[in-house]
Design a protein around this motif. Structure first.
Motif, short mmCIF file in Angstrom:
data_model
loop_
_atom_site.label_atom_id
_atom_site.label_comp_id
_atom_site.label_asym_id
_atom_site.label_seq_id
_atom_site.Cartn_x
_atom_site.Cartn_y
_atom_site.Cartn_z
N HIS A 100 0.95 -1.13 0.07
CA HIS A 100 -0.06 0.08 0.11
C HIS A 100 0.90 1.28 0.07
O HIS A 100 0.58 2.25 -0.61
CB HIS A 100 -0.92 0.06 1.13
CG HIS A 100 -1.85 1.19 1.29
ND1 HIS A 100 -3.03 1.67 0.60
CD2 HIS A 100 -1.72 2.29 2.05
CE1 HIS A 100 -3.41 2.71 0.83
NE2 HIS A 100 -2.71 3.06 1.96
N SER A 101 1.93 1.11 0.89
CA SER A 101 2.78 2.31 0.95
C SER A 101 3.56 2.63 -0.43
O SER A 101 3.88 3.63 -0.88
CB SER A 101 3.68 2.11 2.07
OG SER A 101 3.15 2.20 3.16
N LEU A 102 4.04 1.50 -1.04
CA LEU A 102 4.67 1.51 -2.27
C LEU A 102 3.92 2.06 -3.46
O LEU A 102 4.47 2.75 -4.24
CB LEU A 102 5.29 0.10 -2.58
CG LEU A 102 6.42 -0.07 -3.80
CD1 LEU A 102 7.63 0.57 -3.54
CD2 LEU A 102 6.48 -1.56 -4.08
N PHE A 103 2.72 1.65 -3.22
CA PHE A 103 1.76 2.01 -4.37
C PHE A 103 1.73 3.81 -4.33
O PHE A 103 1.66 4.34 -5.23
CB PHE A 103 0.49 1.44 -4.18
CG PHE A 103 -0.56 1.77 -5.22
CD1 PHE A 103 -0.82 0.73 -6.34
CD2 PHE A 103 -1.43 2.76 -5.10
CE1 PHE A 103 -1.69 1.07 -7.30
CE2 PHE A 103 -2.28 2.95 -6.32
CZ PHE A 103 -2.53 2.17 -7.29
N PHE A 158 3.97 5.74 -2.92
CA PHE A 158 5.33 6.23 -3.39
C PHE A 158 5.27 6.29 -4.90
O PHE A 158 5.79 7.31 -5.31
CB PHE A 158 6.44 5.48 -2.87
CG PHE A 158 6.54 5.52 -1.43
CD1 PHE A 158 6.02 6.59 -0.67
CD2 PHE A 158 7.18 4.36 -0.75
CE1 PHE A 158 6.19 6.60 0.90
CE2 PHE A 158 7.32 4.54 0.63
CZ PHE A 158 6.69 5.56 1.32
N GLY A 159 4.68 5.31 -5.55
CA GLY A 159 4.93 5.19 -6.83
C GLY A 159 4.12 6.43 -7.52
O GLY A 159 4.30 7.04 -8.49
N SER A 160 2.83 6.62 -7.07
CA SER A 160 1.87 7.85 -7.68
C SER A 160 2.63 8.86 -7.47
O SER A 160 2.62 9.96 -8.23
CB SER A 160 0.69 7.85 -6.61
OG SER A 160 -0.07 6.60 -7.05
N GLN A 161 3.19 9.10 -6.19
CA GLN A 161 3.96 10.39 -5.84
C GLN A 161 5.32 10.78 -6.83
O GLN A 161 5.65 11.84 -7.32
CB GLN A 161 4.31 10.65 -4.55
CG GLN A 161 2.90 10.78 -3.60
CD GLN A 161 3.42 10.68 -2.14
OE1 GLN A 161 4.44 10.78 -1.68
NE2 GLN A 161 2.52 10.44 -1.24
N LEU A 162 6.02 9.64 -6.88
CA LEU A 162 7.34 9.84 -7.85
C LEU A 162 7.16 9.85 -9.20
O LEU A 162 8.07 10.26 -9.81
CB LEU A 162 8.33 8.65 -7.25
CG LEU A 162 8.67 8.72 -5.87
CD1 LEU A 162 9.43 7.18 -5.59
CD2 LEU A 162 9.64 9.74 -5.60
N PRO A 207 6.68 11.03 -12.80
CA PRO A 207 6.78 12.19 -13.42
C PRO A 207 5.48 12.95 -14.15
O PRO A 207 5.27 13.94 -14.46
CB PRO A 207 7.92 12.17 -14.47
CG PRO A 207 7.89 10.82 -14.65
CD PRO A 207 7.34 10.22 -13.49
N GLU A 208 4.53 11.76 -14.44
CA GLU A 208 3.25 12.27 -15.08
C GLU A 208 2.14 12.75 -13.62
O GLU A 208 2.26 11.89 -12.76
CB GLU A 208 2.81 10.76 -15.65
CG GLU A 208 3.47 10.62 -16.94
CD GLU A 208 3.63 11.54 -18.08
OE1 GLU A 208 2.52 12.31 -17.89
OE2 GLU A 208 4.75 11.55 -18.48
N PRO A 209 1.52 13.70 -14.06
CA PRO A 209 0.37 14.30 -13.21
C PRO A 209 -0.67 13.21 -12.97
O PRO A 209 -0.92 12.56 -13.97
CB PRO A 209 0.11 15.35 -13.67
CG PRO A 209 0.27 15.34 -15.12
CD PRO A 209 1.47 14.58 -15.17
N ASN A 210 -1.22 13.22 -11.75
CA ASN A 210 -2.53 12.37 -11.55
C ASN A 210 -2.00 10.81 -11.89
O ASN A 210 -2.91 9.94 -12.36
CB ASN A 210 -3.47 12.70 -12.18
CG ASN A 210 -4.02 14.08 -11.88
OD1 ASN A 210 -3.83 14.57 -10.57
ND2 ASN A 210 -4.43 14.83 -12.96
N SER A 211 -0.96 10.36 -11.54
CA SER A 211 -0.45 8.97 -11.75
C SER A 211 -1.40 7.82 -10.70
O SER A 211 -1.70 8.37 -9.51
CB SER A 211 1.02 8.58 -11.38
OG SER A 211 1.24 7.07 -11.50
N SER A 212 -1.76 6.84 -11.45
CA SER A 212 -2.71 5.99 -10.69
C SER A 212 -1.72 4.86 -9.85
O SER A 212 -2.34 4.12 -9.29
CB SER A 212 -3.52 4.90 -11.81
OG SER A 212 -2.91 4.55 -12.81
N GLY A 213 -0.46 5.35 -9.97
CA GLY A 213 0.43 4.17 -9.19
C GLY A 213 0.87 3.12 -9.76
O GLY A 213 0.61 2.90 -11.10
#
Length: 218
Positions: free
Chosen positions: A117-120, A122-126, A128-134
């Motif tokens: 859940h945390s990794l997901f 992190f993936g969304s926040q890192l 480079p694309e806006p509004n990444s779904s993770g």
């Protein structure tokens, strides 16, 4: 092609359902050893595991599954003997030891679900694309992890063979089962562990049919 496991994680990161396919074979290695034992062992999470030394298919992280045909239950054999004490006694040698990858305990699954859940997130926040779904897929040489997050934040996670096809369709079908047999169950509380026989039966049916017949026949 095989589906190994299914995990459902709620929006807070708690594991609310898990299923491991009974058809998945976990290879084991049996070997007879003389004294002293060449491998270095330690007790980890109430299991006796290899901490150093690899040989003949025995790897670091493998747990002792049995000694001289007697199955292990954690750090104790079924006959009540302590595994570490048994292996430390020279009079017990030569000794036959069965090693293999241990099954995850419930606590380990809960911990891994929280980490995923945390990794997901992190993936969304890192990204480079806006509004990444993770994270959608993590791939190794032995399995693939697939993750589908619903609009309500519930995550469906599949562990599959790397060659497993039509995973998106399988995830969609699992969500349909969750909607029909968990969310529509008047006794089910949202985000709580799913405990319903009809849900279990229908989810297992989807997994078994996907393994044997392919998604088009589900």
């Amino acid at each position: 092609m095989t589906i190994f496991s299914v995990y459902i994680i709620n929006k807070a990161g708690s594991l609310i359902y898990d299923y491991d396919s009974p058809s998945v074979n976990r290879p084991a290695v049996e070997k007879t050893f003389s004294y002293p034992l060449e491998l270095v062992l330690k007790v980890f999470d109430e299991k006796v595991v290899v901490s150093f030394g690899e040989r003949d298919g025995i790897k670091v992280g493998h747990a002792i599954l049995g000694i001289n045909g007697v199955a292990a239950k954690g750090r104790i054999l079924e006959d009540g003997r302590d595994i570490m004490e048994t292996l430390a006694t020279e009079a017990n040698y030569p000794i036959n030891i069965k090693f293999g990858k241990p099954h995850l305990t419930t606590n380990e699954k809960i911990m891994l679900a929280s980490m995923l859940h945390s990794l997901f997130a992190f993936g969304s926040q890192l990204s480079p694309e806006p509004n990444s779904s993770g994270i959608h897929t993590l791939e190794t040489d032995t399995f693939k992890l697939h993750c589908h997050q619903t609009m309500t934040g519930v995550k469906f996670v599949l562990l599959t063979d790397p060659k497993q096809a039509h995973v998106d369709a399988i995830l969609k079908k699992l969500y349909e089962v969750y909607s029909d047999y968990a969310l529509k169950n008047p006794f089910y509380s949202l985000d709580m562990p799913v405990r319903a026989e009809l849900f279990d039966a229908n989810l297992q049916q989807v997994i078994e049919q996907a393994d044997k017949l392919g998604i088009s026949n589900i």
